[in-house]
Design an enzyme around this catalytic site. Sequence first.
Site, PDB file in Angstrom:
ATOM      1  N   ASP A 192      20.339  38.596  42.717  1.00  0.00           N
ATOM      2  CA  ASP A 192      21.251  37.535  42.285  1.00  0.00           C
ATOM      3  C   ASP A 192      20.480  36.541  41.431  1.00  0.00           C
ATOM      4  OD1 ASP A 192      23.243  38.711  43.722  1.00  0.00           O
ATOM      5  OD2 ASP A 192      23.603  37.027  45.073  1.00  0.00           O
ATOM      6  N   ASP A 194      20.861  33.396  41.134  1.00  0.00           N
ATOM      7  CA  ASP A 194      20.727  32.031  41.650  1.00  0.00           C
ATOM      8  C   ASP A 194      19.803  31.928  42.853  1.00  0.00           C
ATOM      9  OD1 ASP A 194      22.286  33.240  43.585  1.00  0.00           O
ATOM     10  OD2 ASP A 194      24.129  32.222  42.997  1.00  0.00           O
ATOM     11  N   TRP A 254      34.505  39.318  44.421  1.00  0.00           N
ATOM     12  CA  TRP A 254      33.419  38.954  45.325  1.00  0.00           C
ATOM     13  C   TRP A 254      33.478  39.699  46.662  1.00  0.00           C
ATOM     14  CZ3 TRP A 254      32.719  37.083  50.161  1.00  0.00           C
ATOM     15  CH2 TRP A 254      31.450  36.557  50.463  1.00  0.00           C
ATOM     16  N   GLU A 257      30.447  44.924  48.247  1.00  0.00           N
ATOM     17  CA  GLU A 257      29.629  45.952  47.580  1.00  0.00           C
ATOM     18  C   GLU A 257      28.256  46.108  48.236  1.00  0.00           C
ATOM     19  OE1 GLU A 257      29.743  42.864  46.572  1.00  0.00           O
ATOM     20  OE2 GLU A 257      27.635  42.449  46.161  1.00  0.00           O
ATOM     21  N   ASP A 258      27.715  45.016  48.777  1.00  0.00           N
ATOM     22  CA  ASP A 258      26.405  45.118  49.432  1.00  0.00           C
ATOM     23  C   ASP A 258      26.517  45.849  50.773  1.00  0.00           C
ATOM     24  OD1 ASP A 258      27.922  43.017  50.329  1.00  0.00           O
ATOM     25  OD2 ASP A 258      26.355  41.501  50.150  1.00  0.00           O
ATOM     26  N   MET A 284      18.999  28.844  47.123  1.00  0.00           N
ATOM     27  CA  MET A 284      20.077  29.206  46.196  1.00  0.00           C
ATOM     28  C   MET A 284      20.449  27.972  45.390  1.00  0.00           C
ATOM     29  SD  MET A 284      23.696  31.221  46.652  1.00  0.00           S
ATOM     30  CE  MET A 284      24.844  29.875  46.870  1.00  0.00           C
ATOM     31  N   HIS A 287      26.153  26.308  43.554  1.00  0.00           N
ATOM     32  CA  HIS A 287      27.260  26.634  42.638  1.00  0.00           C
ATOM     33  C   HIS A 287      28.549  26.780  43.429  1.00  0.00           C
ATOM     34  CE1 HIS A 287      27.743  30.863  43.904  1.00  0.00           C
ATOM     35  NE2 HIS A 287      26.441  30.836  44.096  1.00  0.00           N
ATOM     36  N   ARG A 289      32.326  28.943  43.617  1.00  0.00           N
ATOM     37  CA  ARG A 289      32.764  30.313  43.305  1.00  0.00           C
ATOM     38  C   ARG A 289      33.199  30.352  41.840  1.00  0.00           C
ATOM     39  NH1 ARG A 289      34.554  33.554  47.133  1.00  0.00           N
ATOM     40  NH2 ARG A 289      32.619  32.894  48.073  1.00  0.00           N
TER      41      ARG A 289
HETATM   42  N1  UDP Z   1      27.437  36.435  39.062  1.00  0.00           N
HETATM   43  C1  UDP Z   1      27.416  35.969  37.736  1.00  0.00           C
HETATM   44  N2  UDP Z   1      28.539  35.437  37.192  1.00  0.00           N
HETATM   45  C2  UDP Z   1      29.703  35.355  37.877  1.00  0.00           C
HETATM   46  C3  UDP Z   1      29.729  35.811  39.224  1.00  0.00           C
HETATM   47  C4  UDP Z   1      28.584  36.329  39.792  1.00  0.00           C
HETATM   48  O1  UDP Z   1      26.388  36.037  37.072  1.00  0.00           O
HETATM   49  O2  UDP Z   1      30.692  34.866  37.323  1.00  0.00           O
HETATM   50  C5  UDP Z   1      26.238  37.114  39.628  1.00  0.00           C
HETATM   51  C6  UDP Z   1      25.082  36.176  39.833  1.00  0.00           C
HETATM   52  O3  UDP Z   1      23.882  36.908  39.678  1.00  0.00           O
HETATM   53  C7  UDP Z   1      25.291  35.770  41.273  1.00  0.00           C
HETATM   54  C8  UDP Z   1      25.738  37.065  41.902  1.00  0.00           C
HETATM   55  O4  UDP Z   1      26.543  37.660  40.905  1.00  0.00           O
HETATM   56  O5  UDP Z   1      24.137  35.245  41.855  1.00  0.00           O
HETATM   57  C9  UDP Z   1      26.482  36.940  43.218  1.00  0.00           C
HETATM   58  O6  UDP Z   1      27.609  36.089  43.120  1.00  0.00           O
HETATM   59  P1  UDP Z   1      27.689  34.716  43.945  1.00  0.00           P
HETATM   60  O7  UDP Z   1      26.501  33.866  43.590  1.00  0.00           O
HETATM   61  O8  UDP Z   1      29.014  34.083  43.718  1.00  0.00           O
HETATM   62  O9  UDP Z   1      27.578  35.217  45.472  1.00  0.00           O
HETATM   63  P2  UDP Z   1      27.165  34.332  46.764  1.00  0.00           P
HETATM   64  O10 UDP Z   1      26.651  33.008  46.318  1.00  0.00           O
HETATM   65  O11 UDP Z   1      28.395  34.187  47.571  1.00  0.00           O
HETATM   66  O12 UDP Z   1      26.131  35.147  47.460  1.00  0.00           O
HETATM   67 MN    MN Z   2      25.234  32.595  44.754  1.00  0.00          MN
END
Ligand code: UDP
Ligand code: MN
Length: 345
Positions: A192, A194, A254, A257-258, A284, A287, A289
Amino acid sequence: MGVLPTLFKVARRGKCLLLLVLCLCVLAWIAAISSDDVVKESPFEDLKAIEESPRRELESEMIPSVEEQTLKESCPERSPLLRGALKLTFEASVTLEQVESENQEVVGGQYNPADCVARQSVAILIPYRNREKHLLYFLYHLHPFLQRQQLHYAIYVIHQAGDVTFNRAKLLNVGYLEALKDYNWDCFIFHDVDLIPENDENLYVCEEQPKHLVVGRNSTGYKLRYKGYFGGVSGMTKDQFHLVNGFPNTYWGWGGEDDDLRIRIQLQRMTIVRPPAEVARYTMVFHKRDSGNQVNKDRMLLLRRTPQTWKKDGLNSCSYNILSVNREPLYINITADIGQPEHAH
Ligand code: UDP
Ligand code: MN
């Protein structure tokens, strides 16, 4: 015993022998045919062709030549450059130019240690859309982090074109297939954008078993989200990922998949390994959603069907169009059109 009956007996035995040889031939032939069938039926035939196709010319001279490999010594098991827990900073003023000038040993997104031969060649794959600031922080922290681990690595950003629902898993399949056109990477880290590692003893190398690198993150009080969680950052060798037919391509939006990848791993009787909790810590970047990545309501249904679907939904069925491959100084940007959900809900 007369000569004639003896001759007759020998002839009969000879016939038996002939018959036996004939039978064996027929059996061998049947075995050959059926094994042929198995190969044809294997869902991975096309995949093998892709994985073993000639490598695209890499634009940099970063890949070690055979001579270099034999002249240089292998990097030590434990890098002397590691520092352990790090103090992370997230300066709003940081710019790409600044990060580029601090990482001049990185060429076309790729780095190779100068003094020793890296123990593994690792492709970092980032599913990506519209997270510019996060990518900047990622590059700022991860390049020095990976270099302290003395790895040969490249960072691939797999950018989903358009604005249909995001599909993290399919982007990672695309990343795997495209990165293998550059180089025969040992290890793939699915990352990811972030998540920033807080301790450089969290090694970005692959193990005998699939590896999950995020035990805790600041946003979950540094606790594993749930038993079996395999999201955020995970690492698999080329062979491990091939064995499970990669990620599913059918998870749009969202979540899920994992878990699907974990089920694939369990179906192959592999187990997931994790570094110690005090090491596998991440920050992290905050951010909300993203728009275009709404919760996938079908995920529970899809997860129940994984044992039936994994063989035909994965690397071997991943269809996409590459719109561009840009070798930026600090990463390789692959922009792909990965289509849209088959059945719009
Ligand atoms: N991501 C992205 N753009 C988007 C949505 C998701 O680049 O519009 C990628 C990004 O790498 C992100 C990852 O998909 O870290 C997982 O999504 P998210 O951060 O929303 O998941 P969570 O924070 O819930 O683990
Ligand atoms: Mn995230």
